[in-house]
Write a protein that holds these residues in place. Structure first.
Motif, PDB file in Angstrom:
ATOM      1  N   SER A   5      53.187  72.412  16.872  1.00  0.00           N
ATOM      2  CA  SER A   5      52.407  72.069  17.968  1.00  0.00           C
ATOM      3  C   SER A   5      53.375  72.145  19.144  1.00  0.00           C
ATOM      4  O   SER A   5      54.630  72.061  19.120  1.00  0.00           O
ATOM      5  CB  SER A   5      51.971  70.523  18.084  1.00  0.00           C
ATOM      6  OG  SER A   5      52.923  69.659  18.061  1.00  0.00           O
ATOM      7  N   TRP A   6      52.992  72.460  20.333  1.00  0.00           N
ATOM      8  CA  TRP A   6      53.694  72.846  21.527  1.00  0.00           C
ATOM      9  C   TRP A   6      54.478  71.573  22.136  1.00  0.00           C
ATOM     10  O   TRP A   6      55.554  71.773  22.312  1.00  0.00           O
ATOM     11  CB  TRP A   6      52.967  73.449  22.483  1.00  0.00           C
ATOM     12  CG  TRP A   6      52.755  75.015  22.547  1.00  0.00           C
ATOM     13  CD1 TRP A   6      51.490  75.431  22.133  1.00  0.00           C
ATOM     14  CD2 TRP A   6      53.634  75.916  22.432  1.00  0.00           C
ATOM     15  NE1 TRP A   6      51.919  76.908  22.301  1.00  0.00           N
ATOM     16  CE2 TRP A   6      53.035  77.174  22.347  1.00  0.00           C
ATOM     17  CE3 TRP A   6      55.000  75.689  22.720  1.00  0.00           C
ATOM     18  CZ2 TRP A   6      53.753  78.232  21.980  1.00  0.00           C
ATOM     19  CZ3 TRP A   6      55.720  77.037  22.697  1.00  0.00           C
ATOM     20  CH2 TRP A   6      55.181  78.348  22.463  1.00  0.00           C
ATOM     21  N   PRO A   7      53.777  70.321  21.995  1.00  0.00           N
ATOM     22  CA  PRO A   7      54.692  69.105  22.439  1.00  0.00           C
ATOM     23  C   PRO A   7      55.971  68.997  21.571  1.00  0.00           C
ATOM     24  O   PRO A   7      56.899  68.601  22.096  1.00  0.00           O
ATOM     25  CB  PRO A   7      53.437  67.859  22.229  1.00  0.00           C
ATOM     26  CG  PRO A   7      52.322  68.662  22.473  1.00  0.00           C
ATOM     27  CD  PRO A   7      52.325  70.116  21.822  1.00  0.00           C
ATOM     28  N   ASN A   8      55.535  69.234  20.198  1.00  0.00           N
ATOM     29  CA  ASN A   8      56.747  68.900  19.242  1.00  0.00           C
ATOM     30  C   ASN A   8      57.882  69.946  19.598  1.00  0.00           C
ATOM     31  O   ASN A   8      59.086  69.574  19.343  1.00  0.00           O
ATOM     32  CB  ASN A   8      56.440  68.838  17.725  1.00  0.00           C
ATOM     33  CG  ASN A   8      55.347  67.690  17.521  1.00  0.00           C
ATOM     34  OD1 ASN A   8      55.468  66.782  18.280  1.00  0.00           O
ATOM     35  ND2 ASN A   8      54.658  67.692  16.184  1.00  0.00           N
ATOM     36  N   ARG A   9      57.523  71.139  19.755  1.00  0.00           N
ATOM     37  CA  ARG A   9      58.564  72.227  19.685  1.00  0.00           C
ATOM     38  C   ARG A   9      59.206  72.056  21.138  1.00  0.00           C
ATOM     39  O   ARG A   9      60.473  72.106  21.196  1.00  0.00           O
ATOM     40  CB  ARG A   9      57.678  73.539  19.977  1.00  0.00           C
ATOM     41  CG  ARG A   9      57.182  73.967  18.509  1.00  0.00           C
ATOM     42  CD  ARG A   9      56.276  75.156  18.650  1.00  0.00           C
ATOM     43  NE  ARG A   9      57.359  76.259  18.946  1.00  0.00           N
ATOM     44  CZ  ARG A   9      56.844  77.578  18.901  1.00  0.00           C
ATOM     45  NH1 ARG A   9      55.521  78.015  18.810  1.00  0.00           N
ATOM     46  NH2 ARG A   9      57.725  78.810  19.192  1.00  0.00           N
ATOM     47  N   ILE A  10      58.576  71.794  22.356  1.00  0.00           N
ATOM     48  CA  ILE A  10      59.274  71.413  23.506  1.00  0.00           C
ATOM     49  C   ILE A  10      60.357  70.257  23.436  1.00  0.00           C
ATOM     50  O   ILE A  10      61.607  70.086  23.740  1.00  0.00           O
ATOM     51  CB  ILE A  10      58.024  71.350  24.674  1.00  0.00           C
ATOM     52  CG1 ILE A  10      57.514  72.422  24.873  1.00  0.00           C
ATOM     53  CG2 ILE A  10      58.787  70.692  25.895  1.00  0.00           C
ATOM     54  CD1 ILE A  10      56.232  72.523  25.866  1.00  0.00           C
ATOM     55  N   LEU A  11      59.630  69.158  22.828  1.00  0.00           N
ATOM     56  CA  LEU A  11      60.462  67.912  22.592  1.00  0.00           C
ATOM     57  C   LEU A  11      61.573  68.126  21.679  1.00  0.00           C
ATOM     58  O   LEU A  11      62.983  67.574  22.109  1.00  0.00           O
ATOM     59  CB  LEU A  11      59.581  66.696  21.918  1.00  0.00           C
ATOM     60  CG  LEU A  11      58.865  65.980  23.152  1.00  0.00           C
ATOM     61  CD1 LEU A  11      57.779  64.746  22.308  1.00  0.00           C
ATOM     62  CD2 LEU A  11      59.414  65.531  24.412  1.00  0.00           C
ATOM     63  N   ALA A  12      61.664  68.903  20.934  1.00  0.00           N
ATOM     64  CA  ALA A  12      62.750  69.514  19.889  1.00  0.00           C
ATOM     65  C   ALA A  12      63.910  70.078  20.719  1.00  0.00           C
ATOM     66  O   ALA A  12      64.991  69.804  20.750  1.00  0.00           O
ATOM     67  CB  ALA A  12      62.253  70.052  18.752  1.00  0.00           C
ATOM     68  N   ARG A  13      63.294  71.102  21.643  1.00  0.00           N
ATOM     69  CA  ARG A  13      64.380  71.803  22.425  1.00  0.00           C
ATOM     70  C   ARG A  13      65.035  70.696  23.626  1.00  0.00           C
ATOM     71  O   ARG A  13      66.380  70.880  23.707  1.00  0.00           O
ATOM     72  CB  ARG A  13      63.617  72.861  23.343  1.00  0.00           C
ATOM     73  CG  ARG A  13      63.215  74.151  22.550  1.00  0.00           C
ATOM     74  CD  ARG A  13      64.255  75.061  22.175  1.00  0.00           C
ATOM     75  NE  ARG A  13      63.965  76.121  21.642  1.00  0.00           N
ATOM     76  CZ  ARG A  13      64.866  77.193  21.327  1.00  0.00           C
ATOM     77  NH1 ARG A  13      66.383  76.956  21.247  1.00  0.00           N
ATOM     78  NH2 ARG A  13      64.735  78.278  20.563  1.00  0.00           N
TER      79      ARG A  13
END
Length: 252
Positions: free
Chosen positions: A118-126
């Motif tokens: 998901s986009w929230p998980n990808r952004i938070l990972a970055r």
């Protein structure tokens, strides 16, 4: 005048035959060797049961190289002119997208592929990765420059970019996950088979994410890169994913 006949025998001279002329053989078939005992030649014996003689089976018509058992066929396999059967449905992405891989098989846009991250998980990972690397860069720069002036802050940024390039390249080459991705339960996988990124793919992905930001655009490049993934269908690939032929999937 002598009366001796060379074609006959002379009983008085011991009955010697003449070798000049011999009587023709009697009986038998002309041209065949004669039987010294005078037995006439016999025809071949007939079948006592009256079974008619079987004629040899003619070979089947067509190309002999297309018949099973011939050179064009196979010794237990498919003929040379036939392609081997493909994999069963649901296994087009290899074992890494199946039960042995991570994620839920069959939930992604391709059969056997885990659901996309998901986009929230990808952004938070970055963000997690960036903060970790930036802290390390600040600790390395702080003894030599003050963060209050432009030189110190700029130096910390460039050092963080260099550190991030090596950090992401090494981590993705190992198992497809950085520390931020492990925390948010996403991973980077090869789009072709779902395996962890190859060395070249991992370093390409890191370079396309970092180098344009260093050369010209700084944070603007990361915005463009991220927006490209938002509108990409069906794999949600950012530009660095397109370049490396990778995709971000969920491990939850």
């Amino acid at each position: 005048m002598s009366t001796y006949d060379p074609s006959g025998t002379d009983p008085e001279e011991g009955g010697k035959p003449s070798f000049g002329k011999q009587p023709p053989p009697t009986g038998g078939t002309p041209g065949a060797p004669s039987d010294p005992y005078g037995t006439p030649a016999q025809p071949p014996p007939s079948d006592p049961y009256g079974t008619p003689a079987e004629s040899p089976t003619p070979p089947p018509a067509g190309n002999p190289y297309e018949r099973p058992g011939s050179y064009g066929g196979s010794y237990g396999g498919a003929p040379y002119d036939q392609s081997p059967p493909g994999p069963p449905p649901g296994q087009g992405f290899g074992p890494a997208y199946g039960p042995g891989g991570q994620g839920v098989p069959g939930a992604g846009p391709v059969p056997g592929m885990p659901p996309l991250g998901s986009w929230p998980n990808r952004i938070l990972a970055r963000l997690i990765d960036y903060v970790l690397v930036q802290v390390v860069a600040i600790l390395l720069v702080l003894p030599f420059a003050s963060l209050g002036d432009r030189t110190g802050s700029t130096g910390a940024f460039w050092l963080a970019c260099v550190l991030y390039f090596f950090y992401e390249g090494i981590m993705l080459s190992r198992d497809g996950q950085t520390l931020g991705k492990k925390a948010m339960k996403v991973r980077v996988a090869m789009l072709a088979d779902g395996n962890k990124p190859t060395g070249s793919a991992a370093w390409t992905r890191a370079a396309v994410f970092i180098v344009p930001a260093i050369v010209c655009c700084a944070a603007l490049w990361w915005i463009i890169d991220g927006l490209f993934g938002v509108f990409d269908k069906p794999y949600r690939q950012c530009l660095h994913d397109k370049a490396a032929k990778t995709v971000v999937v969920s491990t939850a």
